[in-house]
Write a protein that holds these residues in place. Structure first.
Motif, PDB file in Angstrom:
ATOM      1  N   SER A  79      12.714  -3.136  -4.525  1.00 23.20           N
ATOM      2  CA  SER A  79      11.579  -3.988  -4.123  1.00 23.20           C
ATOM      3  C   SER A  79      10.723  -3.653  -3.110  1.00 23.20           C
ATOM      4  CB  SER A  79      12.311  -5.251  -3.849  1.00 23.20           C
ATOM      5  OG  SER A  79      13.260  -5.770  -4.642  1.00 23.20           O
ATOM      6  N   ALA A  80      11.196  -2.777  -1.945  1.00 21.61           N
ATOM      7  CA  ALA A  80      10.431  -2.223  -1.109  1.00 21.61           C
ATOM      8  C   ALA A  80       9.485  -1.155  -1.908  1.00 21.61           C
ATOM      9  CB  ALA A  80      11.456  -1.495  -0.056  1.00 21.61           C
ATOM     10  N   GLU A  81       9.985  -0.444  -2.610  1.00 17.21           N
ATOM     11  CA  GLU A  81       9.063   0.618  -3.202  1.00 17.21           C
ATOM     12  C   GLU A  81       7.998  -0.154  -3.890  1.00 17.21           C
ATOM     13  OE1 GLU A  81       9.652   3.916  -6.921  1.00 17.21           O
ATOM     14  OE2 GLU A  81      11.158   3.557  -5.606  1.00 17.21           O
ATOM     15  N   ILE A  82       8.394  -1.262  -4.720  1.00 12.83           N
ATOM     16  CA  ILE A  82       7.271  -2.064  -5.483  1.00 12.83           C
ATOM     17  C   ILE A  82       6.323  -2.508  -4.610  1.00 12.83           C
ATOM     18  CG2 ILE A  82       6.878  -4.166  -6.933  1.00 12.83           C
ATOM     19  CD1 ILE A  82       9.546  -3.727  -8.325  1.00 12.83           C
ATOM     20  N   GLU A  83       6.678  -3.116  -3.467  1.00 12.68           N
ATOM     21  CA  GLU A  83       5.874  -3.499  -2.394  1.00 12.68           C
ATOM     22  C   GLU A  83       4.829  -2.691  -1.782  1.00 12.68           C
ATOM     23  OE1 GLU A  83       6.135  -5.692   1.996  1.00 12.68           O
ATOM     24  OE2 GLU A  83       7.758  -5.996   0.500  1.00 12.68           O
ATOM     25  N   GLN A  84       5.480  -1.210  -1.693  1.00 11.24           N
ATOM     26  CA  GLN A  84       4.370  -0.344  -1.003  1.00 11.24           C
ATOM     27  C   GLN A  84       3.604   0.159  -2.373  1.00 11.24           C
ATOM     28  OE1 GLN A  84       7.199   2.783   0.021  1.00 11.24           O
ATOM     29  NE2 GLN A  84       7.785   2.016   1.737  1.00 11.24           N
ATOM     30  N   THR A  85       3.966   0.021  -3.373  1.00  7.73           N
ATOM     31  CA  THR A  85       3.047   0.408  -4.603  1.00  7.73           C
ATOM     32  C   THR A  85       1.833  -0.408  -4.670  1.00  7.73           C
ATOM     33  OG1 THR A  85       4.906   1.809  -5.680  1.00  7.73           O
ATOM     34  CG2 THR A  85       2.900   1.396  -7.014  1.00  7.73           C
ATOM     35  N   ASN A  86       2.491  -1.631  -4.689  1.00  9.01           N
ATOM     36  CA  ASN A  86       1.242  -2.731  -4.770  1.00  9.01           C
ATOM     37  C   ASN A  86       0.268  -2.947  -3.887  1.00  9.01           C
ATOM     38  OD1 ASN A  86       2.312  -3.959  -7.112  1.00  9.01           O
ATOM     39  ND2 ASN A  86       3.634  -5.299  -6.048  1.00  9.01           N
ATOM     40  N   LYS A  87       0.712  -2.407  -2.500  1.00  7.31           N
ATOM     41  CA  LYS A  87      -0.168  -2.282  -1.261  1.00  7.31           C
ATOM     42  C   LYS A  87      -0.960  -1.286  -1.528  1.00  7.31           C
ATOM     43  CE  LYS A  87       2.605  -4.243   2.375  1.00  7.31           C
ATOM     44  NZ  LYS A  87       3.470  -3.855   3.632  1.00  7.31           N
ATOM     45  N   ARG A  88      -0.677  -0.147  -1.935  1.00 11.12           N
ATOM     46  CA  ARG A  88      -1.504   1.000  -2.321  1.00 11.12           C
ATOM     47  C   ARG A  88      -2.458   0.781  -3.549  1.00 11.12           C
ATOM     48  NH1 ARG A  88       2.687   5.368  -3.300  1.00 11.12           N
ATOM     49  NH2 ARG A  88       2.101   4.783  -5.357  1.00 11.12           N
ATOM     50  N   ILE A  89      -1.908  -0.007  -4.659  1.00 11.92           N
ATOM     51  CA  ILE A  89      -3.031  -0.194  -5.788  1.00 11.92           C
ATOM     52  C   ILE A  89      -3.932  -1.440  -5.527  1.00 11.92           C
ATOM     53  CG2 ILE A  89      -1.691   1.119  -7.291  1.00 11.92           C
ATOM     54  CD1 ILE A  89      -0.819  -1.921  -8.322  1.00 11.92           C
ATOM     55  N   ALA A  90      -3.625  -2.239  -4.365  1.00 11.37           N
ATOM     56  CA  ALA A  90      -4.454  -3.340  -4.061  1.00 11.37           C
ATOM     57  C   ALA A  90      -6.144  -3.241  -4.014  1.00 11.37           C
ATOM     58  CB  ALA A  90      -3.848  -4.099  -2.821  1.00 11.37           C
ATOM     59  N   LYS A  91      -6.232  -2.054  -3.315  1.00 13.56           N
ATOM     60  CA  LYS A  91      -7.850  -1.729  -3.129  1.00 13.56           C
ATOM     61  C   LYS A  91      -8.362  -1.602  -4.474  1.00 13.56           C
ATOM     62  CE  LYS A  91      -6.199   2.861  -1.816  1.00 13.56           C
ATOM     63  NZ  LYS A  91      -6.016   3.798  -0.839  1.00 13.56           N
ATOM     64  N   PHE A  92      -7.761  -1.150  -5.448  1.00 13.02           N
ATOM     65  CA  PHE A  92      -8.483  -0.935  -6.800  1.00 13.02           C
ATOM     66  C   PHE A  92      -8.375  -1.856  -7.792  1.00 13.02           C
ATOM     67  CE2 PHE A  92      -6.204   3.107  -5.422  1.00 13.02           C
ATOM     68  CZ  PHE A  92      -7.408   3.758  -5.487  1.00 13.02           C
ATOM     69  N   LYS A  93      -7.901  -3.148  -7.421  1.00 11.43           N
ATOM     70  CA  LYS A  93      -7.810  -4.311  -8.250  1.00 11.43           C
ATOM     71  C   LYS A  93      -9.227  -4.695  -8.788  1.00 11.43           C
ATOM     72  CE  LYS A  93      -3.241  -5.867  -7.535  1.00 11.43           C
ATOM     73  NZ  LYS A  93      -2.421  -6.704  -7.913  1.00 11.43           N
ATOM     74  N   GLU A  94     -10.242  -4.702  -7.827  1.00 11.28           N
ATOM     75  CA  GLU A  94     -11.559  -5.001  -8.126  1.00 11.28           C
ATOM     76  C   GLU A  94     -12.478  -4.224  -9.097  1.00 11.28           C
ATOM     77  OE1 GLU A  94     -13.861  -6.051  -4.756  1.00 11.28           O
ATOM     78  OE2 GLU A  94     -12.395  -7.194  -3.977  1.00 11.28           O
ATOM     79  N   LEU A  95     -11.820  -2.828  -9.503  1.00  8.04           N
ATOM     80  CA  LEU A  95     -12.375  -2.035 -10.336  1.00  8.04           C
ATOM     81  C   LEU A  95     -12.258  -2.529 -11.571  1.00  8.04           C
ATOM     82  CD1 LEU A  95     -11.680   1.166  -8.692  1.00  8.04           C
ATOM     83  CD2 LEU A  95     -13.734  -0.043  -8.554  1.00  8.04           C
ATOM     84  N   PRO A  96     -13.245  -2.361 -12.474  1.00 11.37           N
ATOM     85  CA  PRO A  96     -13.164  -2.522 -13.904  1.00 11.37           C
ATOM     86  C   PRO A  96     -12.170  -1.552 -14.714  1.00 11.37           C
ATOM     87  CG  PRO A  96     -15.493  -2.298 -13.328  1.00 11.37           C
ATOM     88  CD  PRO A  96     -14.565  -1.827 -12.113  1.00 11.37           C
ATOM     89  N   PRO A  97     -11.567  -2.116 -15.772  1.00 12.36           N
ATOM     90  CA  PRO A  97     -10.646  -1.203 -16.480  1.00 12.36           C
ATOM     91  C   PRO A  97     -11.093   0.072 -17.172  1.00 12.36           C
ATOM     92  CG  PRO A  97     -10.764  -3.201 -17.465  1.00 12.36           C
ATOM     93  CD  PRO A  97     -11.664  -3.365 -16.287  1.00 12.36           C
ATOM     94  N   SER A  98     -12.323   0.161 -17.345  1.00 14.69           N
ATOM     95  CA  SER A  98     -12.797   1.209 -18.070  1.00 14.69           C
ATOM     96  C   SER A  98     -14.008   1.837 -17.555  1.00 14.69           C
ATOM     97  CB  SER A  98     -13.096   0.804 -19.620  1.00 14.69           C
ATOM     98  OG  SER A  98     -14.036  -0.064 -19.378  1.00 14.69           O
ATOM     99  N   ILE A  99     -14.303   2.945 -17.686  1.00 14.11           N
ATOM    100  CA  ILE A  99     -15.417   3.671 -17.263  1.00 14.11           C
ATOM    101  C   ILE A  99     -16.857   3.053 -17.636  1.00 14.11           C
ATOM    102  CG2 ILE A  99     -16.788   5.850 -17.416  1.00 14.11           C
ATOM    103  CD1 ILE A  99     -14.144   7.355 -17.365  1.00 14.11           C
ATOM    104  N   PRO A 100     -17.089   2.639 -19.067  1.00 16.55           N
ATOM    105  CA  PRO A 100     -18.294   2.075 -19.224  1.00 16.55           C
ATOM    106  C   PRO A 100     -18.408   0.838 -18.388  1.00 16.55           C
ATOM    107  CG  PRO A 100     -17.305   2.704 -21.355  1.00 16.55           C
ATOM    108  CD  PRO A 100     -16.300   2.899 -20.009  1.00 16.55           C
ATOM    109  N   LEU A 101     -17.455   0.068 -18.286  1.00 17.12           N
ATOM    110  CA  LEU A 101     -17.656  -1.319 -17.394  1.00 17.12           C
ATOM    111  C   LEU A 101     -17.793  -0.963 -15.920  1.00 17.12           C
ATOM    112  CD1 LEU A 101     -14.805  -3.588 -19.055  1.00 17.12           C
ATOM    113  CD2 LEU A 101     -17.237  -3.881 -19.196  1.00 17.12           C
ATOM    114  N   ALA A 102     -17.287   0.265 -15.379  1.00 22.07           N
ATOM    115  CA  ALA A 102     -17.356   0.526 -14.005  1.00 22.07           C
ATOM    116  C   ALA A 102     -18.751   1.141 -14.017  1.00 22.07           C
ATOM    117  CB  ALA A 102     -16.483   1.858 -13.645  1.00 22.07           C
ATOM    118  N   LYS A 103     -19.436   1.762 -14.969  1.00 15.57           N
ATOM    119  CA  LYS A 103     -20.835   2.166 -14.850  1.00 15.57           C
ATOM    120  C   LYS A 103     -21.687   1.148 -14.877  1.00 15.57           C
ATOM    121  CE  LYS A 103     -20.244   6.826 -16.860  1.00 15.57           C
ATOM    122  NZ  LYS A 103     -20.617   7.661 -17.764  1.00 15.57           N
ATOM    123  N   GLU A 104     -21.482  -0.063 -15.590  1.00 13.71           N
ATOM    124  CA  GLU A 104     -22.065  -1.268 -15.731  1.00 13.71           C
ATOM    125  C   GLU A 104     -22.088  -1.855 -14.297  1.00 13.71           C
ATOM    126  OE1 GLU A 104     -24.736  -4.289 -16.786  1.00 13.71           O
ATOM    127  OE2 GLU A 104     -24.463  -2.322 -17.559  1.00 13.71           O
TER     128      GLU A 104
END
Length: 130
Positions: free
Chosen positions: A82-107
């Motif tokens: 659970s502690a490991e999951i919490e740390q991982t969620n904190k690390r990836i939180a900053k990427f949540k607003e990014l689109p899931p694919s490169i074409p969408l990111a370019k748009e």
């Protein structure tokens, strides 16, 4: 509970052995001493308790491998994960607003550039010097 059952069975066997020994040593048909009667009653009580515990254990579905120690180790493992999951969620939180694919990111980048140009046209004093 399994350890408790084993202890009860050991006690029952000891008490039964004591009762048998007392029976062998008895020389006449005089009533057995009170201690022996008490020991017999205790042995009978332990036999009944053991049967009850065995029924409860089999009805509850508890397995022998689920001892207190194994459950405690499993709990510690769950806490660590659970502690490991919490740390991982904190690390990836900053990427949540990014689109899931490169074409969408370019748009999205193109849309943000258009917004910046619009703001720079409205407020030329805020325009970045390139």
């Amino acid at each position: 509970l399994y350890e408790k059952l084993a202890g009860l069975e050991l006690t029952v066997s000891k008490l039964s052995a004591e009762c048998e020994e007392a029976e062998k040593n008895r020389t006449n048909d005089i009533d057995l001493p009170v201690e022996i009667e008490t020991a017999k009653a205790q042995a009978q009580h332990y036999v009944e308790s053991t049967k009850e515990f065995k029924k409860l254990l089999s009805a509850s579905g508890i397995k022998k491998e689920y001892t207190h120690e194994t459950l405690q180790k499993m709990s510690e493992k769950v806490s660590a994960l659970s502690a490991e999951i919490e740390q991982t969620n904190k690390r990836i939180a900053k990427f949540k607003e990014l689109p899931p694919s490169i074409p969408l990111a370019k748009e999205k980048i193109r849309q943000i550039k258009i917004e910046i140009e619009t703001v720079e046209q409205e407020f030329p004093e805020l325009a970045c010097v390139s």
